[in-house]
Design a protein around this motif. Structure first.
Motif, short mmCIF file in Angstrom:
data_model
loop_
_atom_site.label_atom_id
_atom_site.label_comp_id
_atom_site.label_asym_id
_atom_site.label_seq_id
_atom_site.Cartn_x
_atom_site.Cartn_y
_atom_site.Cartn_z
N ARG A 115 94.86 8.28 37.02
CA ARG A 115 95.15 9.01 35.79
C ARG A 115 95.77 8.12 34.72
N ALA A 174 91.69 21.92 39.78
CA ALA A 174 92.22 20.64 40.31
C ALA A 174 91.32 20.06 41.39
N MET A 209 94.17 19.03 32.91
CA MET A 209 94.87 18.98 34.18
C MET A 209 95.78 17.76 34.23
N ARG A 210 95.24 16.61 33.83
CA ARG A 210 96.03 15.38 33.87
C ARG A 210 97.21 15.42 32.92
N ARG A 211 97.07 16.14 31.81
CA ARG A 211 98.12 16.18 30.79
C ARG A 211 99.09 17.33 30.99
N GLY A 212 98.92 18.08 32.07
CA GLY A 212 99.85 19.18 32.33
C GLY A 212 99.66 20.35 31.39
N LEU A 213 98.44 20.51 30.84
CA LEU A 213 98.20 21.58 29.86
C LEU A 213 97.78 22.89 30.51
N VAL A 270 100.70 25.60 36.73
CA VAL A 270 100.41 25.84 38.15
C VAL A 270 100.31 27.33 38.46
N PRO A 305 103.08 19.08 35.55
CA PRO A 305 102.05 19.20 36.59
C PRO A 305 100.85 18.32 36.22
N TYR A 356 94.15 27.41 38.92
CA TYR A 356 94.67 26.03 38.90
C TYR A 356 94.02 25.17 39.97
#
Lengths: 284, 284
Positions: free
Chosen positions: A261, B276, B260-264, B267, A187, B272
Motif C-alpha cells: 500500500r 477488502a 480501502m487503503r485510505r481508510g475511507l 469497518v 483502517p 467492508y
C-alpha cells in the motif's frame, strides 16, 4: 524464504480436501480435516457426521448450543485432540456481522476450522524522513509463535467485542498506546488466508489498521505478551520478511500489505503480483 | 448497486465451468467458453481441442506462433466470433515477467481468455484539507464502456511495454500529466478479477498507482479517449460507486481499493470485508 513463500505458507489449505462444517440452515461455518470430522461422530446429538459434510444438529439459543459444543471440546481436550482450553471464546457465525450461532473456546477454533477475526496495527514513524515501523518480539511462553517478531499491536476479536473495541483494548494492553492516540489509527482493509496446521484449519481474517506514532511515544507492554519493541527502518523490516522466518507467520502478510500500500515494493519485483494478489483471499 | 455488487460483477466467471487453454508445456495461458473452444477445432494445426482442454500446438518463435494465431483470429473476425481487430497487441505468457509465447490482438483477448494487464492511476488532491479525486468521462465512441466515468489515467499494457512505460505514456496521452509529475506516482498494488462477458473471459490484472496532483494542475486529454475531467470530493466518488453504475466496471474496483487503503470506508460498513477481500483475486 521469499515474499511468495509467506503467502503460500498461510494459504496451504485446499478447501477441496476439507470437509465443510455446516450450520443448521446449511450454510458453511467451518472446515474440518477428515480425522477431525471422524472424531465428531461420537457426538451425534451435537454433530451429524456424513461422508462429505458435518452438520451442527444441536439446537437452541447461543447458550445451549455453546454448552453442547463445550462438552464436545472437553472430551476432545481430554483426548488431546484439542490442545487445551484457552478460556477465551470466539463468536461463530457464517458471516461477519451476523448474530453468533455459538461461542467457541479459542483453543478449539482450528479443530473446527471456524473463521477467526483479529486486529493488527502497523505502528509507524518517520525518522529524518525515513519510514520506520515499531516491531514487537513475542514472549517465549506464547503458545503460538513464541519469540517471533510481531506488529506493535495484534489480537483476536473475542466474543461480543467489535473491531474497534478490540483495537483500543489491545493497543493499551500490548503497546501502551493511549486511547487519544489510538483514535488516530486508520483502517486499511483486511488480510485473509486459509492455513492448515497440525491441529486443523485457520480461516483467518485480520482487520488492518495503520497509526503514525509521534516521536515522543515509546510502546510499553503490560500484558506480558510482548517482551521488547524496536523501531526498525521499513526497508529492514521488508528485507527480514523477504529473507527470514523471524516474523510470526501471518504478520509477514500484514507487513507485505503495508509495504504494498505504501509503494515500498517495486513493480519490477518478480513477486510483486504474488504479493498484490496473495494477501486477500476472497471469503466464501 | 452496492460495493459488493461491483465486486461480484467483475468476478462472475467460474473457472470450473471454463475450458483451460494450455501452452505447449502444459501450463494454462487462457480460459475458453465452451463455444469458443469448439470454434477452434477447425484449426488443428494451431489448436488441439479436447473435451476438457485446448492445447496450443503451433510451434516456433514468437513471430511464427503469433502469425499462426493471427490467421485463426482473422477467420473468427470474418465469422464475427471475435468483434474486430483492435490493431494493438498484448503479450501472452503463463506468468507476468516471463518471455511472451505469442502476441495477440487486443480484440481477441477475451475470446481466448488470456490474462491482460493494465495500469490505472488514482490522481488525487486535497482541497481545503478534503481529499478529492480527478475523474474522467470516457468518450461516447469508446468500444468498451462508452460515456462511463474513469480514473484520470488507465490503459492496457501493450506488447513489449512495461508497467512504468505504460504509466508514463498513458499519463501523457490521457491526462496530459508531464513526466516529472508522473515520476511522483507511487505503486500501490494490483486489482485482479475474472469476468465473463459476451465475447469471452476477462482475466485482468490492473497495476494501481496513486499520484497527488498539485493545485495548479488540470488534466487535459489528447488522445480523444476522455472527453472531460472533474475534480470530485472522494466521498462523492465513493457514493457514486456505492449507488450507481456510472463508473466503468473495473474502475469501481480500483476506486474501492483506493478507498480501502485510505481508510475511507469504515469497518462498520456491512460490506467492508466483501470489499477488502474482493479486489485481489489470487492468480492461478
Amino acid at each position: 524464504m521469499s515474499f511468495a513463500d509467506h503467502v503460500r505458507a498461510c494459504n496451504n489449505a485446499d478447501p477441496a480436501r476439507l470437509i465443510p462444517l455446516l450450520a443448521g440452515d446449511g450454510r458453511r461455518i467451518g472446515w474440518l480435516l477428515s480425522d477431525n470430522a471422524a472424531a465428531l461422530a461420537r457426538f451425534p446429538h451435537v454433530f451429524a457426521v456424513e461422508k462429505t459434510r458435518v452438520r451442527l444438529v444441536a439446537e437452541g439459543n447461543v447458550e445451549t448450543v455453546s454448552a453442547a459444543i463445550d462438552d464436545v471440546v472437553e472430551a476432545l481436550v481430554v483426548e488431546r485432540q484439542v490442545p487445551k482450553w484457552r478460556n477465551e471464546t470466539f463468536d461463530v457465525m457464517a458471516r461477519w456481522g451476523e448474530r453468533p450461532l455459538f461461542r467457541l473456546d479459542r483453543g478449539a477454533v482450528p479443530f473446527f476450522g471456524v473463521r477467526a477475526y483479529g486486529v493488527h496495527l502497523n505502528g509507524y514513524r518517520f525518522v529524518d524522513g525515513r519510514l520506520h515501523l515499531w516491531i514487537g518480539r513475542r514472549a517465549p511462553d506464547k503458545r503460538v509463535a513464541p519469540d517471533k517478531l510481531d506488529n506493535i499491536v495484534a489480537g483476536g476479536i473475542g466474543n461480543g467485542h467489535g473491531v474497534v473495541a478490540t483495537l483500543y483494548k489491545e493497543a493499551e494492553e500490548e503497546g501502551g498506546i493511549p486511547a487519544p492516540l489510538v483514535a488516530r489509527a486508520r483502517p486499511a482493509g483486511a488480510v485473509s488466508y486459509l492455513m492448515q496446521t497440525d491441529s486443523g484449519i485457520r480461516d483467518d481474517v485480520l482487520f488492518v489498521y495503520d497509526l503514525e506514532l509521534p516521536a515522543d511515544f515509546t510502546p510499553k507492554n503490560s500484558d506480558g505478551e510482548i517482551v521488547s519493541f524496536e523501531l526498525m527502518p521499513a526497508g529492514q523490516v521488508i528485507e527480514l520478511v523477504r529473507t527470514t522466518d523471524d516474523f510470526k507467520f501471518n504478520v509477514n502478510l500484514v507487513i507485505l500489505d503495508f509495504a504494498m500500500r505504501r509503494g515500498l515494493i517495486g513493480v519490477d519485483d518478480l513477486e510483486y503480483l504474488d504479493v498484490a494478489t496473495g494477501l486477500h483471499r476472497p471469503l466464501d
